[in-house]
Scaffold this motif. Structure first.
Motif, mmCIF file in Angstrom:
data_model
loop_
_atom_site.group_PDB
_atom_site.id
_atom_site.type_symbol
_atom_site.label_atom_id
_atom_site.label_comp_id
_atom_site.label_asym_id
_atom_site.label_seq_id
_atom_site.Cartn_x
_atom_site.Cartn_y
_atom_site.Cartn_z
ATOM 1 N N PHE A 90 0.838 -1.197 0.000
ATOM 2 C CA PHE A 90 0.000 0.000 0.000
ATOM 3 C C PHE A 90 0.876 1.251 0.000
ATOM 4 O O PHE A 90 0.586 2.222 -0.706
ATOM 5 C CB PHE A 90 -0.934 -0.003 1.207
ATOM 6 N N SER B 187 -1.999 -8.571 7.240
ATOM 7 C CA SER B 187 -0.624 -8.671 7.744
ATOM 8 C C SER B 187 -0.242 -7.423 8.538
ATOM 9 O O SER B 187 0.298 -7.521 9.647
ATOM 10 C CB SER B 187 0.349 -8.866 6.579
ATOM 11 N N ALA B 188 -0.512 -6.241 7.990
ATOM 12 C CA ALA B 188 -0.156 -4.994 8.691
ATOM 13 C C ALA B 188 -1.079 -4.757 9.887
ATOM 14 O O ALA B 188 -0.623 -4.324 10.953
ATOM 15 C CB ALA B 188 -0.220 -3.809 7.730
HETATM 16 P P1 NAD Z 1 -1.776 -9.083 3.160
HETATM 17 O O1 NAD Z 1 -2.032 -8.121 4.231
HETATM 18 O O2 NAD Z 1 -0.641 -10.022 3.347
HETATM 19 O O3 NAD Z 1 -1.634 -8.316 1.779
HETATM 20 C C1 NAD Z 1 -1.501 -9.045 0.574
HETATM 21 C C2 NAD Z 1 -0.676 -8.255 -0.425
HETATM 22 O O4 NAD Z 1 -1.407 -7.120 -0.847
HETATM 23 C C3 NAD Z 1 0.632 -7.732 0.153
HETATM 24 O O5 NAD Z 1 1.632 -7.899 -0.815
HETATM 25 C C4 NAD Z 1 0.341 -6.263 0.396
HETATM 26 O O6 NAD Z 1 1.526 -5.493 0.315
HETATM 27 C C5 NAD Z 1 -0.608 -5.938 -0.731
HETATM 28 N N1 NAD Z 1 -1.550 -4.835 -0.501
HETATM 29 C C6 NAD Z 1 -2.369 -4.651 0.560
HETATM 30 N N2 NAD Z 1 -3.186 -3.596 0.347
HETATM 31 C C7 NAD Z 1 -2.857 -3.091 -0.875
HETATM 32 C C8 NAD Z 1 -3.382 -2.022 -1.656
HETATM 33 N N3 NAD Z 1 -4.438 -1.288 -1.273
HETATM 34 N N4 NAD Z 1 -2.810 -1.804 -2.854
HETATM 35 C C9 NAD Z 1 -1.796 -2.578 -3.316
HETATM 36 N N5 NAD Z 1 -1.285 -3.626 -2.627
HETATM 37 C C10 NAD Z 1 -1.824 -3.877 -1.418
HETATM 38 O O7 NAD Z 1 -3.074 -9.977 2.862
HETATM 39 P P2 NAD Z 1 -4.404 -10.215 3.686
HETATM 40 O O8 NAD Z 1 -5.027 -11.380 3.046
HETATM 41 O O9 NAD Z 1 -5.190 -8.978 3.835
HETATM 42 O O10 NAD Z 1 -3.864 -10.609 5.139
HETATM 43 C C11 NAD Z 1 -3.304 -11.869 5.371
HETATM 44 C C12 NAD Z 1 -2.862 -11.996 6.809
HETATM 45 O O11 NAD Z 1 -3.970 -11.774 7.691
HETATM 46 C C13 NAD Z 1 -2.338 -13.400 7.118
HETATM 47 O O12 NAD Z 1 -1.228 -13.330 7.979
HETATM 48 C C14 NAD Z 1 -3.525 -14.044 7.801
HETATM 49 O O13 NAD Z 1 -3.167 -15.128 8.635
HETATM 50 C C15 NAD Z 1 -4.104 -12.881 8.582
HETATM 51 N N6 NAD Z 1 -5.517 -12.987 8.942
HETATM 52 C C16 NAD Z 1 -5.908 -12.362 10.091
HETATM 53 C C17 NAD Z 1 -7.219 -12.419 10.500
HETATM 54 C C18 NAD Z 1 -7.639 -11.734 11.761
HETATM 55 O O14 NAD Z 1 -8.782 -11.840 12.182
HETATM 56 N N7 NAD Z 1 -6.762 -11.024 12.412
HETATM 57 C C19 NAD Z 1 -8.181 -13.075 9.715
HETATM 58 C C20 NAD Z 1 -7.752 -13.683 8.555
HETATM 59 C C21 NAD Z 1 -6.429 -13.623 8.166
#
Ligand code: NAD
Length: 384
Positions: A42, A99-100
């Motif tokens: 992002f 992730s963030a």
């Molecule tokens: P992510 O946060 O890993 O992001 C995926 C990719 O998208 C990354 O490369 C990131 O840099 C990119 N990205 C994100 N936003 C962007 C934007 N607006 N524009 C361009 N690129 C962008 O993926 P995710 O699926 O959102 O999160 C996965 C993580 O969340 C895993 O670690 C998973 O285990 C965890 N998770 C947490 C919960 C919870 O309740 N806390 C639930 C499910 C998953």
């Protein structure tokens, strides 16, 4: 009707342009000097300055941490927590995908509790509240902005595990669909399948309650209606809005009803093979639905209806089976990986993967049909 408890995170602000209010919201929740945890993807391609401008407008100073990797390791959150404490931050704002946001959530509790991520993985292991925290999702997937979970990979044990604690519920979140416009199609697709998995799993979970069922079914309806369009035409703000609202609702459903066997089976894919969470869940979702479908046919029939399938005149069983077909077609149309072999995962790993999946107990307890070690291997074989 059985007694149930419905839990919700704090204040949620949703809408196109709502990010302009983020400074005001942070200030109202006590943030004057904040740790700003930003996703790298992002930071490179999204409108980060909209957030920093909104903070500056309220005279909020920030320390930036933008080194969160996808599927983060515990050490990343530990560095982040250390930074928040050392810099004397009074609030943590997480901007990015799961992730963030998870890193920001964990940093907030590490800053006040000390220790390491592994000390708190499991259920209710965090003794004290963290710093107040707010979340700004930039993917429409995890719903982490409203859950009490933060997931990390333990690199030594090659395992993924969540910190689950009421102290992780964010005090506030701001959801602006414009921030998801920069998501590439493949990420839109797999994060969208993750949100759909949360919605379907929480709807069919044995821990579902009347309130969670409402939000989960509505999440299925919105995601089913908009995911193809969000992938095909990423600039469609209407589809992006529906997806972000769908993933928010799915997160509320998941925070209350939990998830099921899809998540148990998918954790070993992330821990050892670094398969993105949404890819693993999207790949396993139709296979686990097929395994579960006859244990709660009425619910699966309603899922078919919510996904827009024509179910009039069908028996409950026929309609239920339609839900599996609908999800398979959706996954195929948006081109998420459909086979473990496409991800380079060897068949020889299945016994280990199944054993690890059996240790992810809570989702298995929510699963409408019991899953044995042999059955888990069987599900992996079906998607090989
Ligand atoms: P992510 O946060 O890993 O992001 C995926 C990719 O998208 C990354 O490369 C990131 O840099 C990119 N990205 C994100 N936003 C962007 C934007 N607006 N524009 C361009 N690129 C962008 O993926 P995710 O699926 O959102 O999160 C996965 C993580 O969340 C895993 O670690 C998973 O285990 C965890 N998770 C947490 C919960 C919870 O309740 N806390 C639930 C499910 C998953």
């Amino acid at each position: 009707m059985e007694t149930f408890t419905f839990r919700a995170a704090g204040e949620v602000t949703f809408g196109v342009g709502s990010i302009q209010q983020v400074g005001l919201k942070v200030k109202r929740h006590g943030g004057n000097k904040i740790l700003l945890v930003v996703d790298q993807g992002f930071a490179k391609s999204g409108p980060l300055e909209k957030i920093t401008d909104a903070l500056k407008k309220e005279k909020i100073s920030f320390v930036l941490f933008d080194a969160v990797e996808p599927e983060p390791q515990g050490e990343t959150a530990e560095q982040c927590g250390f930074l928040a404490k050392n810099e004397g931050c009074d609030f943590v704002l997480g901007v990015g995908g799961g992730s963030a946001m998870d890193t920001a959530k964990a940093a907030a509790i590490l800053a006040t509790n000390g220790g390491r991520v592994r000390d708190y993985q499991g259920l209710d292991k965090v003794p004290r509240p963290g710093l107040p925290k707010g979340m700004v999702p930039t993917t429409a997937g995890t719903g982490s902005e409203v859950t009490f979970t933060a997931v990390f990979i333990n690199t030594e044990e090659k395992k993924k595990a969540g910190i689950n604690s009421v102290h992780l519920f964010p005090e506030m979140s701001v959801l602006d669909p414009e921030l998801t416009l920069s998501l590439p199609p493949a990420v839109t697709a797999f994060t969208g399948m993750d949100a759909l998995a949360h919605a379907i799993e929480s709807y069919t979970s044995l821990s579902a309650n009347p309130l969670s069922e409402m939000v989960s079914l509505e999440a299925i309806r919105r995601i089913g209606k908009s995911l193809r369009q969000a992938v095909a035409t990423g600039s469609d703000l209407g589809a992006r809005s529906e997806m972000l609202l769908g993933s928010l609702l799915a997160g509320i459903g998941l925070a209350n009803a939990g998830v099921t066997a899809v998540h148990s089976l998918s954790y070993p894919l992330g821990g050892r093979f670094r398969v993105p969470h949404g890819v693993g869940n999207g790949l396993l979702l139709p296979a686990v639905m097929k395994y579960n479908v006859l244990s709660r046919p009425e619910r699966f029939a309603r899922i078919a209806g919510a996904l827009g399938e024509k179910i009039e005149g069908l028996s409950v069983k026929e309609a239920a089976v339609q839900s599996v077909e609908a999800v398979k077609r959706l996954a195929h149309d948006i081109q998420v990986p459909e086979r473990l072999s496409d991800l380079g995962i060897p068949e020889s790993a299945f016994p280990w993967m199944a054993e690890e999946a059996m240790k992810v107990v809570r989702p298995l307890e929510n699963n409408p049909r019991p899953v044995s070690l042999e059955e888990a291997i069987g599900i992996y074989q079906k998607v090989f």
